[in-house]
Design a protein around this motif. Structure first.
Motif, PDB file in Angstrom:
ATOM      1  N   LEU A  71     -16.058  -3.334  -7.361  1.00 15.26           N
ATOM      2  CA  LEU A  71     -14.876  -3.824  -6.647  1.00 15.26           C
ATOM      3  C   LEU A  71     -14.275  -5.083  -7.237  1.00 15.26           C
ATOM      4  CD1 LEU A  71     -15.862  -3.305  -2.898  1.00 15.26           C
ATOM      5  CD2 LEU A  71     -14.690  -1.744  -4.461  1.00 15.26           C
ATOM      6  N   LEU A  72     -15.045  -5.878  -7.933  1.00 19.25           N
ATOM      7  CA  LEU A  72     -14.575  -7.194  -8.321  1.00 19.25           C
ATOM      8  C   LEU A  72     -14.141  -7.260  -9.771  1.00 19.25           C
ATOM      9  CD1 LEU A  72     -17.126  -9.368  -6.339  1.00 19.25           C
ATOM     10  CD2 LEU A  72     -14.869  -8.520  -5.673  1.00 19.25           C
ATOM     11  N   VAL A  73     -13.731  -6.126 -10.316  1.00 20.31           N
ATOM     12  CA  VAL A  73     -13.101  -6.054 -11.630  1.00 20.31           C
ATOM     13  C   VAL A  73     -11.860  -5.214 -11.482  1.00 20.31           C
ATOM     14  CG1 VAL A  73     -15.246  -6.292 -12.907  1.00 20.31           C
ATOM     15  CG2 VAL A  73     -14.456  -4.020 -12.250  1.00 20.31           C
ATOM     16  N   PRO A  74     -10.857  -5.360 -12.357  1.00 24.89           N
ATOM     17  CA  PRO A  74      -9.673  -4.534 -12.242  1.00 24.89           C
ATOM     18  C   PRO A  74     -10.049  -3.064 -12.306  1.00 24.89           C
ATOM     19  CG  PRO A  74      -9.295  -6.321 -13.789  1.00 24.89           C
ATOM     20  CD  PRO A  74     -10.752  -6.331 -13.477  1.00 24.89           C
ATOM     21  N   GLU A  75      -9.615  -2.287 -11.309  1.00 25.42           N
ATOM     22  CA  GLU A  75      -9.984  -0.895 -11.268  1.00 25.42           C
ATOM     23  C   GLU A  75      -8.743  -0.030 -11.116  1.00 25.42           C
ATOM     24  OE1 GLU A  75     -10.540  -3.074  -8.961  1.00 25.42           O
ATOM     25  OE2 GLU A  75     -10.630  -2.256  -6.944  1.00 25.42           O
ATOM     26  N   PRO A  76      -8.748   1.164 -11.750  1.00 25.39           N
ATOM     27  CA  PRO A  76      -7.622   2.078 -11.591  1.00 25.39           C
ATOM     28  C   PRO A  76      -7.651   2.681 -10.191  1.00 25.39           C
ATOM     29  CG  PRO A  76      -9.369   3.125 -12.821  1.00 25.39           C
ATOM     30  CD  PRO A  76      -9.784   1.697 -12.640  1.00 25.39           C
ATOM     31  N   VAL A  77      -6.499   2.916  -9.614  1.00 27.65           N
ATOM     32  CA  VAL A  77      -6.411   3.531  -8.313  1.00 27.65           C
ATOM     33  C   VAL A  77      -5.623   4.809  -8.449  1.00 27.65           C
ATOM     34  CG1 VAL A  77      -5.613   3.271  -5.932  1.00 27.65           C
ATOM     35  CG2 VAL A  77      -6.476   1.284  -7.184  1.00 27.65           C
ATOM     36  N   GLY A  78      -6.102   5.850  -7.824  1.00 22.47           N
ATOM     37  CA  GLY A  78      -5.408   7.140  -7.901  1.00 22.47           C
ATOM     38  C   GLY A  78      -6.256   8.127  -8.631  1.00 22.47           C
ATOM     39  N   ARG A  79      -5.694   9.255  -8.944  1.00 21.69           N
ATOM     40  CA  ARG A  79      -6.447  10.348  -9.566  1.00 21.69           C
ATOM     41  C   ARG A  79      -6.549  10.137 -11.059  1.00 21.69           C
ATOM     42  NH1 ARG A  79      -7.310  14.584  -6.313  1.00 21.69           N
ATOM     43  NH2 ARG A  79      -7.433  16.057  -8.018  1.00 21.69           N
ATOM     44  N   ILE A  87       0.816  -1.213   0.000  1.00 21.73           N
ATOM     45  CA  ILE A  87       0.000   0.000   0.000  1.00 21.73           C
ATOM     46  C   ILE A  87       0.851   1.266   0.000  1.00 21.73           C
ATOM     47  CG2 ILE A  87      -1.947  -1.153   1.097  1.00 21.73           C
ATOM     48  CD1 ILE A  87      -1.164   0.242   3.722  1.00 21.73           C
ATOM     49  N   PHE A  88       2.178   1.087   0.039  1.00 25.54           N
ATOM     50  CA  PHE A  88       3.078   2.243  -0.051  1.00 25.54           C
ATOM     51  C   PHE A  88       3.865   2.253  -1.362  1.00 25.54           C
ATOM     52  CE2 PHE A  88       2.370   2.043   4.527  1.00 25.54           C
ATOM     53  CZ  PHE A  88       2.124   3.371   4.814  1.00 25.54           C
ATOM     54  N   ARG A  89       3.466   1.405  -2.292  1.00 23.94           N
ATOM     55  CA  ARG A  89       4.119   1.444  -3.594  1.00 23.94           C
ATOM     56  C   ARG A  89       3.704   2.734  -4.309  1.00 23.94           C
ATOM     57  NH1 ARG A  89       0.198  -3.366  -5.753  1.00 23.94           N
ATOM     58  NH2 ARG A  89      -1.436  -2.021  -6.659  1.00 23.94           N
ATOM     59  N   GLU A  90       4.385   3.051  -5.380  1.00 23.08           N
ATOM     60  CA  GLU A  90       4.239   4.367  -6.007  1.00 23.08           C
ATOM     61  C   GLU A  90       2.803   4.719  -6.389  1.00 23.08           C
ATOM     62  OE1 GLU A  90       6.126   6.906  -9.749  1.00 23.08           O
ATOM     63  OE2 GLU A  90       6.840   4.882  -9.306  1.00 23.08           O
ATOM     64  N   ASP A  91       2.037   3.768  -6.947  1.00 22.56           N
ATOM     65  CA  ASP A  91       0.693   4.086  -7.409  1.00 22.56           C
ATOM     66  C   ASP A  91      -0.338   4.161  -6.288  1.00 22.56           C
ATOM     67  OD1 ASP A  91       1.042   1.332  -7.056  1.00 22.56           O
ATOM     68  OD2 ASP A  91      -0.639   0.862  -8.371  1.00 22.56           O
ATOM     69  N   LEU A  92       0.011   3.711  -5.072  1.00 21.93           N
ATOM     70  CA  LEU A  92      -0.918   3.750  -3.948  1.00 21.93           C
ATOM     71  C   LEU A  92      -0.483   4.690  -2.823  1.00 21.93           C
ATOM     72  CD1 LEU A  92      -1.851  -0.040  -3.597  1.00 21.93           C
ATOM     73  CD2 LEU A  92      -3.303   1.797  -4.467  1.00 21.93           C
ATOM     74  N   LEU A  93       0.726   5.205  -2.883  1.00 16.87           N
ATOM     75  CA  LEU A  93       1.278   6.014  -1.798  1.00 16.87           C
ATOM     76  C   LEU A  93       0.422   7.248  -1.515  1.00 16.87           C
ATOM     77  CD1 LEU A  93       3.472   6.636   0.268  1.00 16.87           C
ATOM     78  CD2 LEU A  93       4.810   7.686  -1.573  1.00 16.87           C
ATOM     79  N   ARG A  94       0.063   7.977  -2.560  1.00 24.67           N
ATOM     80  CA  ARG A  94      -0.744   9.188  -2.385  1.00 24.67           C
ATOM     81  C   ARG A  94      -2.087   8.863  -1.732  1.00 24.67           C
ATOM     82  NH1 ARG A  94      -1.251  14.279  -5.201  1.00 24.67           N
ATOM     83  NH2 ARG A  94      -3.407  15.045  -5.140  1.00 24.67           N
ATOM     84  N   THR A  95      -2.718   7.805  -2.225  1.00 20.66           N
ATOM     85  CA  THR A  95      -3.998   7.393  -1.674  1.00 20.66           C
ATOM     86  C   THR A  95      -3.871   7.044  -0.197  1.00 20.66           C
ATOM     87  OG1 THR A  95      -4.835   6.569  -3.782  1.00 20.66           O
ATOM     88  CG2 THR A  95      -5.796   5.620  -1.794  1.00 20.66           C
ATOM     89  N   THR A  96      -2.860   6.272   0.151  1.00 23.35           N
ATOM     90  CA  THR A  96      -2.655   5.851   1.539  1.00 23.35           C
ATOM     91  C   THR A  96      -2.415   7.049   2.449  1.00 23.35           C
ATOM     92  OG1 THR A  96      -1.805   3.700   0.850  1.00 23.35           O
ATOM     93  CG2 THR A  96      -1.218   4.448   3.059  1.00 23.35           C
TER      94      THR A  96
END
Length: 432
Positions: free
Chosen positions: A424-432, A232-241
Motif C-alpha cells: 500500500l505504501l508505494v505507488p501502485e497501479p489501479v484498475g485492470r 474516486i470518480f475520475r477516469e482511472d478509478l471510475l470502474r473500480t468505484t
C-alpha cells in the motif's frame, strides 16, 4: 547440523510462519492500532445489535407493524452511507486516528439517546443519526490497520479486525439475555440502548496510544491530491468505484437481511423464548467468529476475489437451507446456525484488505468509505423489503431476498482486479 533449513524472508532473516505471525509483523504501534480498531468495530457491532435484539419489544411498545420496524434498520444503514463517505474523506484529510475517534463518539452518543426516545418518530431520528458514526468506523479502522500490515498478512490481519463484529454481537446477545430476563420488556429495550455508552472507554485508549502509520501519514501529507468524492470518480478509478460499490451492495444486502430479521424469525415463526433465541444465536455468532478468522486466512491464500465468490455462493445456499427447515426440526435449525454464520461472515474478511488495495493512499479513505457504505445503504433496502413482504410471505419466505444479494456480489467481481500481495505504501497501479 540439521538437514531442515529455515525459510528466509527477503531481508535474510528467518521467516515468521507461526499462527500469529500477522500480529507480530504489525510491530508495537501496529498492534496498538489493531487493538483500537478491533475495539471500535466490536462496540460498533454492539451498538448496532441493540436494535434488532430489542425489535419485538420496541414494536409492541410503539404498536409498530413489520414495515415500520424494518424502516428503523433501513434508515440506520442509509444514513450510514453518508457517515461512511464523510468519514472516509476526513480520514484522508485529518488522519485515520482522529477520524476514528469522531465516528466512535458519534455512534455512542446517539445510541444512548435512542433509549430516551418518547415516540417512534424520535427513535427513528436518533437511530438515523447513530448511523453517521456507525457507517464511518469500520472503513477508517480498517484503513488504519491495513497501512500497518504487509501484503503477505493483510487478509488475516483485517479478517481478525472483522471478527470484532462477532465479538460485539455476542456481547450484545449476552446483555440482551440478562436485561430481558430481569426487567420488563418496556424498560429492557431502553436499558439496552443506554449500555451503548461503553465506547466512551475506548476513546481514552485510542487518544493516548494509537497513531497513524508514519509512512502513510507522510505520503498523505506530501500528496497534492486530498480526499474528495470527485477523485474516486475520475477516469482511472471510475470502474473500480462502480463495481466495488455493487459488490458491497450485494454482500451487505444479504447480510443485513439476516442480521435484522433472524431474531424476529426465531421468535415469531419458531416460537422461541428470549433464552431460546439467545441459544440459537450463540451458534450463529460462533460460526461468524470462526468464519471471520478462516476467511482472513483464505483471502491471503486464495486471493480476494475467490474468497468473496466462494462464500457468497455458500451463504446463498445456507440461507435457502435455513428457511426451509421443516416445522418442529429445531435441532436442525440449531445445527445449521453455525454454517450460516460462518459463511456470511467469512465473505467479509477480504473486504478490508481488498477495498484498501483498490485505491492509492491519498484517496484510500474516501474510496473505501464511499464504496462500502454506499453498498450498505443500497443493501439496506433489502431488510425493508423483507419487512413489508413478511406480512404476506412470512419472515422466513421473505428472507430469500438475502440470497439474491449474494448473487449480485458474485457478478460484480467480474469488473474488479485481483489485488492479493499488493503493497500500500508505494505507488501502485489501479484498475485492470
Amino acid at each position: 547440523m540439521s538437514t531442515t533449513q529455515a525459510r528466509l524472508s527477503k531481508d535474510g532473516l528467518p521467516d515468521d510462519t507461526g499462527a500469529f505471525a500477522w500480529l507480530r509483523a504489525l510491530g508495537p504501534q501496529g498492534r496498538r492500532a489493531f487493538a483500537g480498531a478491533f475495539g471500535g468495530y466490536g462496540l460498533d457491532s454492539y451498538d448496532f445489535f441493540t436494535l434488532p435484539l430489542s425489535m419485538v419489544a420496541i414494536a409492541a411498545y410503539f404498536s409498530l407493524d413489520s414495515g415500520q420496524t424494518g424502516l428503523l434498520t433501513t434508515v440506520t444503514l442509509v444514513v450510514s452511507a453518508i457517515g461512511g463517505a464523510v468519514a472516509g474523506v476526513l480520514a484522508d484529510r485529518i488522519g485515520r486516528v482522529r477520524a476514528l475517534m469522531i465516528t466512535v463518539i458519534t455512534y455512542a452518543v446517539f445510541t444512548v439517546l435512542c433509549g430516551f426516545a418518547p415516540n417512534y418518530e424520535t427513535l427513528l431520528v436518533f437511530r438515523a443519526l447513530q448511523g453517521l458514526g456507525f457507517g464511518g468506523e469500520w472503513a477508517v479502522g480498517a484503513i488504519l490497520v491495513a497501512e500497518y500490515a504487509s501484503g503477505k498478512h493483510r487478509g488475516r490481519t483485517l479478517g481478525a479486525v472483522q471478527s470484532a463484529w462477532a465479538a460485539g454481537w455476542a456481547l450484545a446477545v449476552i446483555v440482551y439475555t440478562l436485561v430481558f430476563q430481569f426487567l420488563d420488556a418496556d424498560t429492557a429495550w431502553r436499558v439496552m440502548f443506554w449500555t451503548g455508552a461503553l465506547p466512551a472507554l475506548l476513546i481514552v485508549y485510542v487518544r493516548r496510544n494509537v497513531h497513524d502509520a508514519p509512512e502513510a501519514a507522510a505520503q498523505r501529507r506530501e500528496s497534492a491530491e486530498k480526499g474528495s468524492f470527485t477523485a474516486i470518480f475520475r477516469e482511472d478509478l471510475l470502474r473500480t468505484t462502480f463495481f466495488a460499490t455493487l459488490m458491497s451492495t450485494g454482500v451487505q444486502g444479504g447480510y443485513y437481511t439476516l442480521a435484522t430479521w433472524v431474531p424476529t424469525y426465531l421468535k415469531t415463526e419458531r416460537g422461541l423464548t428470549v433464552v431460546g433465541t439467545g441459544g440459537y444465536l450463540t451458534f450463529l455468532i460462533t460460526g461468524a467468529f470462526t468464519g471471520y478468522l478462516t476467511g482472513g486466512y483464505l483471502t491471503d491464500r486464495l486471493g480476494r476475489k475467490k474468497n468473496i465468490a466462494i462464500f457468497a455462493i455458500l451463504s446463498a445456499v445456507a440461507i435457502l437451507a435455513y428457511i426451509n427447515i421443516p416445522a418442529g426440526a429445531d435441532g436442525l435449525l440449531l445445527v445449521l446456525g453455525f454454517p450460516l454464520g460462518f459463511c456470511m461472515s467469512a465473505i467479509f474478511s477480504g473486504f478490508g484488505s481488498f477495498l484498501s488495495e483498490l485505491y492509492p493512499t491519498a484517496v484510500r479513505g474516501t474510496g473505501q468509505g464511499f464504496t462500502y457504505n454506499t453498498g450498505r445503504a443500497v443493501g439496506a433496502l433489502f431488510p425493508t423489503l423483507v419487512g413489508f413482504l413478511a406480512t404476506s410471505w412470512g419472515v422466513g419466505g421473505a428472507l430469500v431476498f438475502g440470497a439474491v444479494g449474494y448473487g449480485l456480489a458474485v457478478l460484480a467481481l467480474i469488473g474488479l482486479p485481483e489485488t492479493r500481495g499488493r503493497e500500500l505504501l508505494v505507488p501502485e497501479p489501479v484498475g485492470r
